[in-house]
Enzyme design. Structure first.
Site, PDB file in Angstrom:
ATOM      1  N   GLY A  40       0.811  -1.219   0.000  1.00  0.00           N
ATOM      2  CA  GLY A  40       0.000   0.000   0.000  1.00  0.00           C
ATOM      3  C   GLY A  40       0.840   1.261   0.000  1.00  0.00           C
ATOM      4  CB  CYS A  41       3.671   2.321   2.106  1.00  0.00           C
ATOM      5  SG  CYS A  41       2.756   2.252   3.668  1.00  0.00           S
ATOM      6  CB  THR A  42       5.153   0.318  -2.773  1.00  0.00           C
ATOM      7  OG1 THR A  42       6.076  -0.133  -1.787  1.00  0.00           O
ATOM      8  CG2 THR A  42       5.843   0.408  -4.123  1.00  0.00           C
TER       9      THR A  42
END
Length: 157
Positions: free
Chosen positions: A46-48
């Site tokens: 998700g953060c990527t």
């Protein structure tokens, strides 16, 4: 747990090391608008996705006068690897003690698969040139958030 920030509040100042070990302060951006976003962990799916969305829309945000800064509890080495692998050209700051994350109200109780735990709440703030909070978004989704932010800022065609 600190109170959440709201539009009109003073943005809490911070000075944190970036992925290259250089100190970056919020006051460095005085006189310009800055998007400060908090994310749980570098190199997670998700953060990527979110970081790459910011990267892919950076020119549009920059052209409209917005700088972008990402903050997570990661240490410098992990941020450097993440920035290099994903070709991220905006500052990624590390806050392993979660001091700044907490001051901005982006740390608190989360629920995942019915389990409660404390963690970083994915949040995005827009700070105006005077250092005031213009927009505060808590519990944002990793996917589609940057596009929504661009619409909310009135930048979308």
């Amino acid at each position: 747990m600190t109170d959440r920030l709201s539009p009109g509040d003073d943005a809490p100042d911070f000075t944190l090391p970036d992925s290259e070990g250089k100190e970056v302060s919020l006051r460095d951006f005085r006189g310009q608008s800055v998007v400060v976003y908090f994310y749980p962990a570098a190199s997670t799916p998700g953060c990527t996705k979110q970081a790459c969305d910011f990267r892919d829309n950076l020119a549009e945000l920059n052209d409209a006068g917005y700088q972008v800064v990402g903050i997570s509890p990661d240490k410098q080495a992990k941020l450097a690897k993440f920035a290099e692998k994903e070709e991220l050209t905006f500052p990624l700051l590390g806050d392993p003690e979660k001091t700044v994350i907490t001051e901005w109200g982006a740390y608190g109780e989360k629920i995942n698969y019915g389990k409660k735990y404390m963690g970083v709440i994915r949040s995005t703030f827009v700070v105006d040139p005077d250092g005031k909070i213009a927009h505060a978004f808590y519990n944002v989704r990793a996917t589609g958030h940057v596009a929504k932010l661009i619409r909310d800022l009135g930048l979308a065609a």
